[in-house]
Design a protein around this motif. Structure first.
Motif, PDB file in Angstrom:
ATOM      1  N   THR A  50      49.312  56.084 -65.440  1.00 26.43           N
ATOM      2  CA  THR A  50      49.292  57.586 -65.171  1.00 26.43           C
ATOM      3  C   THR A  50      47.681  57.535 -64.767  1.00 26.43           C
ATOM      4  O   THR A  50      47.275  58.609 -64.307  1.00 26.43           O
ATOM      5  CB  THR A  50      49.529  58.448 -66.426  1.00 26.43           C
ATOM      6  OG1 THR A  50      48.870  57.866 -67.611  1.00 26.43           O
ATOM      7  CG2 THR A  50      51.166  58.332 -66.726  1.00 26.43           C
ATOM      8  N   SER A  51      46.879  56.617 -65.251  1.00 25.87           N
ATOM      9  CA  SER A  51      45.321  56.673 -64.969  1.00 25.87           C
ATOM     10  C   SER A  51      45.206  55.712 -64.005  1.00 25.87           C
ATOM     11  O   SER A  51      45.331  54.349 -64.228  1.00 25.87           O
ATOM     12  CB  SER A  51      44.551  56.320 -66.244  1.00 25.87           C
ATOM     13  OG  SER A  51      43.287  56.489 -65.934  1.00 25.87           O
ATOM     14  N   LEU A  52      44.700  56.179 -62.996  1.00 19.87           N
ATOM     15  CA  LEU A  52      44.699  55.098 -61.652  1.00 19.87           C
ATOM     16  C   LEU A  52      43.399  54.760 -61.424  1.00 19.87           C
ATOM     17  O   LEU A  52      42.096  55.560 -61.542  1.00 19.87           O
ATOM     18  CB  LEU A  52      45.214  55.686 -60.413  1.00 19.87           C
ATOM     19  CG  LEU A  52      46.839  56.046 -60.525  1.00 19.87           C
ATOM     20  CD1 LEU A  52      47.323  56.691 -59.309  1.00 19.87           C
ATOM     21  CD2 LEU A  52      47.656  54.757 -60.692  1.00 19.87           C
ATOM     22  N   ALA A  53      43.137  53.598 -61.009  1.00 16.37           N
ATOM     23  CA  ALA A  53      41.758  53.073 -60.271  1.00 16.37           C
ATOM     24  C   ALA A  53      41.351  53.996 -59.276  1.00 16.37           C
ATOM     25  O   ALA A  53      42.187  54.645 -58.652  1.00 16.37           O
ATOM     26  CB  ALA A  53      41.946  51.614 -60.128  1.00 16.37           C
ATOM     27  N   SER A  54      40.021  53.737 -58.889  1.00 18.38           N
ATOM     28  CA  SER A  54      39.628  54.708 -57.666  1.00 18.38           C
ATOM     29  C   SER A  54      40.211  54.011 -56.256  1.00 18.38           C
ATOM     30  O   SER A  54      40.437  53.142 -56.158  1.00 18.38           O
ATOM     31  CB  SER A  54      38.137  54.218 -57.565  1.00 18.38           C
ATOM     32  OG  SER A  54      37.562  54.748 -56.205  1.00 18.38           O
ATOM     33  N   LEU A  55      40.858  55.079 -55.668  1.00 23.10           N
ATOM     34  CA  LEU A  55      41.521  54.644 -54.469  1.00 23.10           C
ATOM     35  C   LEU A  55      40.377  54.304 -53.742  1.00 23.10           C
ATOM     36  O   LEU A  55      40.996  53.393 -52.633  1.00 23.10           O
ATOM     37  CB  LEU A  55      42.190  56.200 -54.056  1.00 23.10           C
ATOM     38  CG  LEU A  55      43.096  55.916 -52.891  1.00 23.10           C
ATOM     39  CD1 LEU A  55      44.404  54.955 -53.107  1.00 23.10           C
ATOM     40  CD2 LEU A  55      43.764  57.498 -52.606  1.00 23.10           C
ATOM     41  N   ASP A  56      39.426  54.793 -53.361  1.00 24.95           N
ATOM     42  CA  ASP A  56      38.303  54.225 -52.332  1.00 24.95           C
ATOM     43  C   ASP A  56      38.016  52.989 -52.643  1.00 24.95           C
ATOM     44  O   ASP A  56      37.998  51.969 -51.378  1.00 24.95           O
ATOM     45  CB  ASP A  56      36.982  55.160 -52.711  1.00 24.95           C
ATOM     46  CG  ASP A  56      37.322  56.363 -51.836  1.00 24.95           C
ATOM     47  OD1 ASP A  56      37.080  56.404 -50.512  1.00 24.95           O
ATOM     48  OD2 ASP A  56      37.258  57.353 -52.595  1.00 24.95           O
ATOM     49  N   GLU A  57      37.911  52.385 -53.927  1.00 24.04           N
ATOM     50  CA  GLU A  57      37.549  51.154 -54.056  1.00 24.04           C
ATOM     51  C   GLU A  57      38.859  50.113 -53.754  1.00 24.04           C
ATOM     52  O   GLU A  57      38.729  48.865 -53.234  1.00 24.04           O
ATOM     53  CB  GLU A  57      37.230  50.820 -55.567  1.00 24.04           C
ATOM     54  CG  GLU A  57      35.951  51.521 -55.840  1.00 24.04           C
ATOM     55  CD  GLU A  57      35.462  51.456 -57.513  1.00 24.04           C
ATOM     56  OE1 GLU A  57      36.243  50.504 -58.105  1.00 24.04           O
ATOM     57  OE2 GLU A  57      34.372  51.825 -57.639  1.00 24.04           O
ATOM     58  N   ALA A  58      40.123  50.728 -53.972  1.00 22.10           N
ATOM     59  CA  ALA A  58      41.344  49.888 -53.694  1.00 22.10           C
ATOM     60  C   ALA A  58      41.409  49.676 -52.246  1.00 22.10           C
ATOM     61  O   ALA A  58      41.657  48.353 -51.663  1.00 22.10           O
ATOM     62  CB  ALA A  58      42.430  50.657 -54.401  1.00 22.10           C
TER      63      ALA A  58
END
Length: 356
Positions: free
Chosen positions: A230-238
């Motif tokens: 439910t807690s996701l990493a940064s989409l920009d970094e991904a």
């Protein structure tokens, strides 16, 4: 074989041909029906990060989770699709275009539930979901069999006649038979291409499931037993990591964890080539949804590549308006072939009963 394979699928093919006529021009029709005029709030301003765009979209749908993110080609607009759960059906999804210069919502040009959505759903699965898609796929297979058997019958029949012959001096049935044969053979390559690509399109879910469960099995194995994060990493970094992993390719869309196009624990970031052919072939990069680390780049199997190529070919959606017009004309001719086929079958039965 030709008679019965045709009869089995004719009614459904007529429905597909009739609904396919407006769907060929779906972009043009939606643009004509749209009364919205939109321009970016800050045309010369900086673009928001993908994380900020996602936050702006979900702030309006606080009880939902992100499912997909796609990107307009000619506008600074990011489209965020959300739903109540990661495995939500299409009917429960919400589509939200977001202005990347401000975070404001962009008016939807074609409201969901309009006539084009109705026709597309009817054309795709007859509102029956996967069973409806597979049934139409079976009808497409019967249509392909009718085409092949029709060509086999046409060759010896035409040895005695000139190509394009319509025997105007003969009976009405003979005239209709000649017209049926002529139009059928003229459109045989187009009908074969559309029929086969239609069958491939109906297998979209099984193809995606097979790709996810087998081609990605080694990536999924370490996460067995874990829930969707439910807690996701940064989409920009991904996204940055994925683009660096596939240089020379263009970002197409992002599938969030738990959706049909990703695993339960990864962002699936899809990129495509930059040539007319390779832009239809996508390569997914899997990124760990918690850590943001690249898990691996996976070439799509040949079945998924066939699916990617079949979508635009089925609707003539890769050669601009001239090709769409050609597709429209071929579709009309196919409708005539189907109707004359029905007439010839019942006329033959009527004549047989009369002779008895």
């Amino acid at each position: 074989m030709h008679t019965w394979s045709s009869l089995v699928c004719t009614v459904f093919l007529l429905m597909l041909c009739v609904t396919g006529l407006p769907l060929i021009f779906h972009d043009e029709i939606e643009n004509a029906l749209s009364t919205q005029s939109w321009s970016p709030a800050n045309p010369d301003g900086p673009l928001l990060s993908y994380d900020d765009v996602l936050e702006a979209a979900l702030s309006r749908r606080q009880d939902e989770v992100p499912l997909y993110m796609s990107f307009d080609i000619d506008r600074p607009v990011v489209n965020v699709t959300s739903g109540p759960t990661p495995d939500a059906p299409g009917s429960a999804m919400h589509f939200a275009p977001i202005d990347r210069t401000s975070g404001d919502a962009v008016p939807v040009e074609a409201p969901a539930g309009g006539i084009m959505d109705f026709l597309l759903q009817l054309h795709t699965d007859m509102f029956l979901g996967l069973p409806g898609m597979l049934f139409l796929g079976a009808m497409g297979a019967a249509f392909t069999l009718a085409i092949v058997s029709g060509v086999v019958l046409y060759a010896p029949f035409m040895r005695k006649h000139e190509f394009g012959m319509v025997r105007l001096a003969r009976s009405r049935r003979a005239r209709w038979l000649d017209l049926h044969n002529l139009l059928g053979i003229v459109t045989v390559m187009w009908a074969s291409a559309v029929g086969v690509t239609g069958v491939v399109n109906t297998l979209e879910k099984p193809i995606n499931d097979q790709w996810r469960d087998h081609a990605l099995a080694d990536l999924i194995a370490p996460y067995e037993g874990r829930d969707v994060p439910t807690s996701l990493a940064s989409l920009d970094e991904a996204i940055s990591a994925a683009v660096a992993e596939a240089p020379g390719m263009t970002l197409q869309f992002v599938a969030f964890p738990g959706t049909d196009y990703s695993t339960d624990h990864h962002f699936a970031i899809f990129l495509h080539g930059n040539t007319p052919l390779t832009e239809q072939l996508i390569t997914p990069v899997l990124v760990d949804a918690v850590t943001g680390d690249v898990a691996g780049k996976r070439e799509m199997p040949w079945t998924s590549k066939a699916l990617s190529l079949s979508r635009p070919l089925h609707f003539g959606d890769y050669g601009g308006l001239p090709l769409k017009i050609l597709w429209f004309l071929f579709d009309l001719v196919t409708i005539i072939v189907l109707i004359t086929g029905i007439y010839l079958f019942f006329e033959r039965r009527r004549r047989g009963r009369r002779e008895v």
